[in-house]
Design a protein around this motif. Structure first.
Motif, short mmCIF file in Angstrom:
data_model
loop_
_atom_site.label_atom_id
_atom_site.label_comp_id
_atom_site.label_asym_id
_atom_site.label_seq_id
_atom_site.Cartn_x
_atom_site.Cartn_y
_atom_site.Cartn_z
N GLU A 3 11.19 10.14 -10.20
CA GLU A 3 12.38 9.99 -11.04
C GLU A 3 13.62 9.97 -10.15
O GLU A 3 13.71 10.73 -9.20
N GLU A 4 14.54 9.07 -10.46
CA GLU A 4 15.81 9.01 -9.74
C GLU A 4 16.58 10.30 -9.98
O GLU A 4 16.61 10.80 -11.10
N PRO A 5 17.23 10.85 -8.95
CA PRO A 5 18.03 12.06 -9.17
C PRO A 5 19.31 11.72 -9.92
O PRO A 5 19.97 10.73 -9.63
N THR A 6 19.62 12.52 -10.91
CA THR A 6 20.86 12.36 -11.68
C THR A 6 21.69 13.62 -11.49
O THR A 6 21.15 14.68 -11.16
N GLU A 7 22.97 13.50 -11.71
CA GLU A 7 23.85 14.65 -11.62
C GLU A 7 23.91 15.28 -13.00
O GLU A 7 24.84 15.04 -13.78
N SER A 8 22.86 16.04 -13.32
CA SER A 8 22.77 16.67 -14.64
C SER A 8 22.07 18.02 -14.52
O SER A 8 21.28 18.25 -13.62
#
Length: 185
Positions: A3-8
């Protein structure tokens, strides 16, 4: 697939007996974020919105979205609106916070879950306004203008039987005849 890293950041607040858990999410979406990272964020939002109660807040950086008309000028912004709509999320901030744009949002999947929203001015030298709100544990019943039909108790066998009794050939002929007669008038 990784999974792509998200800022969440996602947190589950455990409910007491008789009340469900609440999922709280905080997101920052850079304005130049790539589509694949956006899609990873939308998958996270979709998974979280399946919970009984969700509050999602953050800076989503879509200045071209008009929430009153539910329109957007750019492809990425339209895709964000689709995500919001597909997950039945409600945007609770009613006035623009930054230079006339709604970049900072508070979204929820349950009417009446978020209340007492107040803008508290900016903090330090930030151009963002602080948003204060309450998560209401005992969700108030809000009269919605939306009507949602519940088909779970429908008798589809009876419905199929009733539709089978209609002489469709005659009805189609009548509709065509009515259309032809209205064109003559």
């Amino acid at each position: 697939m990784d999974e792509e890293p998200t800022e969440s950041l996602w947190v589950r607040i455990k409910g007491r007996a008789g009340t469900g858990d609440i999922i709280v999410g905080v997101c920052y979406r850079p304005s130049n974020q790539e589509d694949r990272v956006d899609e990873a964020l939308y998958r996270q939002i979709g998974a979280a919105s399946c919970s009984q109660a969700l509050v999602l807040m953050g800076d989503f950086n879509h200045p071209d979205i008009c929430y009153t008309d539910n329109t957007a000028g750019h492809k990425q912004s339209r895709r964000f609106l689709e995500c919001v709509d597909d997950n039945f999320l409600l945007q609770v901030i009613e006035e623009p916070l930054r230079r006339g744009a709604m970049l900072d949002l508070v979204l929820t999947n349950k009417e009446g879950l978020v209340g007492n929203v107040k803008l508290k001015g900016s903090h330090g030298c930030s151009d963002h306004e602080m948003v204060e709100f309450e998560i209401l544990r005992a969700v108030r019943r809000v009269h919605s203008k939306l009507t949602a039909l519940d088909f779970r108790g429908a008798d589809f066998a009876l419905f199929r039987d009733l539709l089978g009794r209609v002489p469709w050939e005659v009805e189609v002929f009548k509709a065509r005849l009515d259309g032809a007669l209205s064109n003559l008038v």
